[in-house]
Design an enzyme around this catalytic site. Structure first.
Site, short mmCIF file in Angstrom:
data_model
loop_
_atom_site.label_atom_id
_atom_site.label_comp_id
_atom_site.label_asym_id
_atom_site.label_seq_id
_atom_site.Cartn_x
_atom_site.Cartn_y
_atom_site.Cartn_z
CB ALA A 67 5.50 7.40 10.62
CB VAL A 68 2.43 3.79 12.73
CG1 VAL A 68 1.20 3.09 13.28
CG2 VAL A 68 2.66 3.36 11.28
N GLY A 69 2.56 5.90 15.15
CA GLY A 69 2.11 6.33 16.48
C GLY A 69 1.56 7.76 16.45
CB ALA A 98 2.01 7.06 8.92
CE LYS A 125 2.25 -4.97 7.09
NZ LYS A 125 2.45 -3.98 8.11
CG ASN A 162 7.07 -1.23 -1.22
OD1 ASN A 162 8.24 -1.24 -0.87
ND2 ASN A 162 6.08 -1.04 -0.37
#
Ligand code: KPL
Length: 296
Positions: free
Chosen positions: A10-12, A120, A175, A193
């Site tokens: 997703a992030v990539g 993402a 983080k 969350n």
């Protein structure tokens, strides 16, 4: 620039698409044995990326590694012989500790660490959704990497807001603290969350934050208990509708990042003789869940 994204999850995929739109020559390195990967971002048209090209890898100015922490070593090891020593290797994943294992193999390269809060989600192989606009911080891991501050401008142009920090360790610990508080609990409870804002979870969250804060201070990370609590509360609010990455991993019975999140915290706690029973219990619980899949 010639950029290769190793691990277009997703992030990539989000970064591959955005860096391509910004005019860079982007290819990907995915475990799927296909010559090209097609990718749509939100409602934008599909773009085609060359996949697994050794020639493009050899020419890469930047290798952006976006595989999960536990996949870093296995993903990068077979490619090392094709990576030019001038290529800047940027690692972007949740958790800490993974780069320490591969850094000796890449000691001639500039190494950069990144942390991002962009959301993402990849609902299918060819589609990526940008689910939450966040920030990205980049910082040097080794001395050559520390001279790559221009990269923040390159990344910022593709996907704002991205900044360079001289203290990436502080950003990574912050983080890590967020992930220690949110990820295992949402994975065990299988909740969003935002559910962690309920009264019912406050005692547990306070215990997690207490332990994380003690470890961070022993690691000389300048943070107060109040700051940490505020950060965690803000992220729970800002990502209330999200399912954390560990929630999703547990839901789909995929190996989680627990060893590089809570596991990393526990190793550090032990080194400093700090007792962290709440985080230990969360760690054990996630491990029990993971083991139950391999046994069934
Ligand atoms: O990083 C995250 C994750 O899910 O891994 C948070 C910030 C908790 C957002 O879901």
């Amino acid at each position: 620039m010639n950029i290769v994204v190793l691990g277009p999850g997703a992030v990539g995929s989000l970064w591959a698409y955005k860096l391509n739109l910004a005019g860079h020559n982007v290819s990907v390195y995915s475990s799927q044995n296909l010559p090209n990967l097609s990718l749509e971002l939100d409602e934008q048209p599909a773009l085609s990326f060359v996949n697994q090209s050794i020639e493009l890898l050899t020419k890469a100015d930047v290798l952006l590694v976006t595989v999960k922490a536990w996949q870093v070593e296995a993903a990068i090891e077979p490619l090392i012989k094709h990576i030019d020593e001038r290529c800047i290797v940027v690692f972007m994943h949740n958790g800490m500790g993974a780069v320490d294992t591969v850094a000796p193999l890449l000691d001639r390269n500039p190494l950069v660490l990144a942390t991002t809060t962009h959301g993402a989600y990849k609902p299918s192989r060819e589609k990526v959704l940008h689910t939450g606009h966040g920030n990205t911080l980049l910082g040097g891991y080794n001395s050559k990497g520390s001279r790559c501050d221009f990269l923040a401008e390159v990344f910022n142009h593709a996907l704002a807001n991205c900044q360079w920090t001289e203290n990436i360790n502080l950003a990574l610990w912050n983080k890590l603290a967020i992930n220690c508080a949110i990820n295992p609990l949402t994975a065990i409870e299988q909740c969003r969350n935002g559910d962690l804002a309920k009264e019912h979870y406050q005692e547990k969250l306070n215990q997690i934050i207490d332990e994380v804060c003690q470890v961070m201070r022993a690691e000389k990370v300048p943070i107060t208990r109040e700051q940490l609590e505020e950060t965690v509360t803000q992220v729970i609010k800002a990502t209330a509708e999200n399912y954390s990455s560990m929630h999703q991993d547990v839901f789909y019975q995929r190996k989680t990042e627990i060893d590089f999140i809570t596991g990393y915290l526990l190793v550090s706690a032990k080194r400093h003789n700090i007792s962290a029973p709440t985080n230990q219990a969360l760690y054990d619980n996630i491990k029990t869940i993971e083991n139950s899949w391999t046994q069934s």
